[in-house]
Design an enzyme around this catalytic site. Structure first.
Site, PDB file in Angstrom:
ATOM      1  N   SER A 188       0.809  -1.222   0.000  1.00 54.20           N
ATOM      2  CA  SER A 188       0.000   0.000   0.000  1.00 54.20           C
ATOM      3  C   SER A 188       0.842   1.272   0.000  1.00 54.20           C
ATOM      4  O   SER A 188       2.047   1.250  -0.211  1.00 54.20           O
ATOM      5  CB  SER A 188      -0.911   0.000   1.220  1.00 54.20           C
ATOM      6  OG  SER A 188      -0.169   0.318   2.378  1.00 54.20           O
ATOM      7  N   HIS A 189       0.170   2.398   0.243  1.00 52.46           N
ATOM      8  CA  HIS A 189       0.851   3.669   0.471  1.00 52.46           C
ATOM      9  C   HIS A 189       0.825   4.032   1.954  1.00 52.46           C
ATOM     10  O   HIS A 189       1.014   5.181   2.312  1.00 52.46           O
ATOM     11  CB  HIS A 189       0.187   4.794  -0.342  1.00 52.46           C
ATOM     12  CG  HIS A 189       0.352   4.657  -1.820  1.00 52.46           C
ATOM     13  ND1 HIS A 189      -0.250   5.499  -2.712  1.00 52.46           N
ATOM     14  CD2 HIS A 189       1.058   3.770  -2.552  1.00 52.46           C
ATOM     15  CE1 HIS A 189       0.071   5.131  -3.950  1.00 52.46           C
ATOM     16  NE2 HIS A 189       0.860   4.082  -3.881  1.00 52.46           N
ATOM     17  N   GLY A 190       0.495   3.071   2.805  1.00 54.06           N
ATOM     18  CA  GLY A 190       0.573   3.317   4.234  1.00 54.06           C
ATOM     19  C   GLY A 190      -0.723   3.779   4.864  1.00 54.06           C
ATOM     20  O   GLY A 190      -1.787   3.740   4.249  1.00 54.06           O
TER      21      GLY A 190
END
Ligand SMILES: *[C@@H]1O[C@H](CO)[C@@H](O)[C@H](O)[C@H]1NC(C)=O
Ligand SMILES: *[C@@H]1O[C@H](CO)[C@@H](O)[C@H](O)[C@H]1NC(C)=O
Ligand SMILES: *[C@@H]1O[C@H](CO)[C@@H](O)[C@H](O)[C@H]1NC(C)=O
Ligand SMILES: *[C@@H]1O[C@H](CO)[C@@H](O)[C@H](O)[C@H]1NC(C)=O
Ligand SMILES: *[C@@H]1O[C@H](CO)[C@@H](O)[C@H](O)[C@H]1NC(C)=O
Ligand SMILES: *[C@@H]1O[C@H](CO)[C@@H](O)[C@H](O)[C@H]1NC(C)=O
Ligand SMILES: *[C@@H]1O[C@H](CO)[C@@H](O)[C@H](O)[C@H]1NC(C)=O
Length: 430
Positions: free
Chosen positions: A279-281
């Site tokens: 993911s992007h966090g």
């Protein structure tokens, strides 16, 4: 996999035959149909009151949805009206395709037991005029849930399938393709959502909007690997918006955008025991995107998260006006992420010069990053984080303690630190 698919394909016919005699049936639910007992654990917001499972003793109507070849939408709305005020809408194993927008914002004391697979008609042109549309980030929904005291659960059998590859394919040809968010709440209060698999959403997986006291637990969110030409896009796990007292926990997420994102006016939100991959966090923001609007994100606790192969882990990104206050990231396990801690007040400014010239009119305070372990990728080695504020007046009381990150080079991990006032930073700022 092949065996399961073949089996699923034959199920609609079976389910249709069984369901016909079951419609509007009064009496006990089979034991595996009741809402599971789930609790916020280990943390919960003060005065947290999600829905309680009410129908364990077999009270209440059961409204069984037939598995059709046609549009399940009107049947779902009819069943929810019939079983509202104390009943259960049951989707037996089978396939249900929604082909008209489903407005379930009238709910009161009702359960949804989803043991089948719900999908949505693959027709981007058609949905353009059919979805529920919102101003916020152009959000669109195929269906939406609102009301009070609602349990939505899959007992580890239910699946919601967004047929993402179709939508990403459309997108590759026409970037203006409108892609609905796969699941949404709008004005839902006191509810649980659990035990479901969510797969390949056209856009975000979940939008939690205008909602409170929602417990989300034991979900599996999956984006399958895609060909390079038609990548999965914007597949955020959860976006919370204008919502408070929300707990998201005990779930596994494999996606390509934010794992969880706290959007404007998310308050008292706890995220715990998640495993996020690709993911992007877990992000705060972006905020203040709309001119003249004051956005708040407050009282957020992110605890016990494992993150792998992501661009960022703990991230606060923002622009415009607003406040970020009392946000804690605690017990984070990093496995090959590019940057673990990111705080940027100037998300859209091209460089520090421009950021200093046009500082954000916002305040970030009481932000804590603590108890963080693990590894990063080569991408920014030896940097593992950056904490960049536009001015010390608006950025204070930032804490970073007990952080043990190992970049692949073996060098000491470094952080970029700019304009942080009154901060307790037990990290190697360069
Ligand atoms: C995209 O456009 C090309 C050329 O018009 C067409 O051959 C292809 O089938 C389209 N793909 C999708 C997924 O619509
Ligand atoms: C949330 O509530 C506001 C105010 O009633 C409304 O304008 C908006 O459409 C609702 N939903 C979303 C997703 O913003
Ligand atoms: C954490 O979540 C996983 C599912 O992802 C679950 O199996 C496990 O029981 C949870 N642990 C705790 C302590 O709740
Ligand atoms: C943290 O999460 C892991 C699984 O991801 C689980 O096994 C463990 O029990 C959790 N710890 C706490 C204290 O919740
Ligand atoms: C957020 O809350 C503030 C008040 O605290 C309000 O002024 C603002 O309009 C809200 N923003 C949104 C997007 O609802
Ligand atoms: C900060 O937020 C957490 C999580 O919502 C909450 O438990 C705590 O009470 C808040 N602290 C303050 C000082 O409000
Ligand atoms: C920052 O960006 C501005 C606008 O693009 C540009 O004029 C300026 O030269 C840049 N400054 C540096 C230090 O790169």
């Amino acid at each position: 996999m092949t065996i399961i698919h073949t089996l699923l394909a034959t199920l609609p016919l079976l389910a249709a035959a069984v369901a016909a005699s079951n419609q509007g049936h009064h009496g006990g639910l089979p034991k595996d149909l009741v809402a599971p007992h789930i609790q916020a654990h280990p943390y919960a917001p003060g005065n947290f009151r999600p829905a309680v499972p009410r129908r364990e003793h077999g009270h209440g109507k059961v409204c069984t949805i037939k598995s059709h070849n046609g549009d399940a939408g009107p049947h779902i709305v009819a069943a929810a009206r019939k079983c509202n005020h104390g009943g259960t809408v049951y989707f037996p194993p089978g396939v249900y395709e929604i082909a008209t927008a489903v407005d379930l914002t009238f709910l009161q004391d009702i359960d949804f037991a989803i043991h089948g697979t719900i999908s949505f008609l693959q027709d981007a042109k058609y949905w353009e005029t059919q979805t529920f549309k919102y101003d916020y980030q152009g959000a669109k929904l195929f269906w939406r849930f609102g009301g009070k005291n609602v349990n939505i659960y899959g007992n580890d059998k239910g699946v919601i399938d967004g047929n993402g590859p179709y939508w990403w394919g459309q997108m590759a040809n026409d970037s203006t393709t409108q892609r609905p968010i796969m699941f949404g709440t709008d004005g839902l209060h006191h509810a649980t959502i659990s035990g479901l698999t969510m797969r390949n959403p056209p856009n975000w997986f979940n939008l939690i909007a205008n909602s409170s006291d929602i417990l989300i637990s034991d979900l599996s969110l999956q984006v399958d690997p895609q060909p390079k030409e038609t990548p999965a896009k914007n597949t955020d796990g959860w976006d919370t918006y204008r919502s408070s007292n929300i707990v998201i926990q005990n779930s596994v997420i494999i996606n390509t955008d934010d794992c969880v994102s706290f959007k404007p006016n998310s308050t008292s939100v706890i995220v715990q025991n998640l495993s996020c991959t690709g993911s992007h966090g877990i992000s705060v923001g972006s905020l203040g995107q709309y001119i003249g609007e004051v956005d708040r994100v407050e009282d957020v606790y992110v605890y016990n998260i494992t993150m792998a192969n992501a661009g960022n882990f703990a991230r606060i990104k923002r622009w415009g006006m607003g406040t970020v206050h009392n946000v804690t990231y605690d017990h984070l396990y990093s496995n090959s992420n590019d940057e673990v801690i990111t705080l940027t007040q100037c998300y859209y400014a091209v460089n520090q010069t421009m950021c200093d010239r046009y500082p954000a009119s916002l305040e970030i305070s009481d932000v804590t990053f603590k108890n963080i372990w693990g590894t990063t990728t080569k991408k920014y080695d030896p940097r593992v984080g950056s904490l960049v504020c536009s001015s010390p007046d608006v950025c204070h009381d930032i804490h970073a303690t007990n952080i043990h990150l190992e970049p692949p080079s073996g060098n000491t991990a470094t952080y970029t630190c700019v304009n942080l006032a009154d901060s307790e930073l037990d990290i190697n700022c360069v």
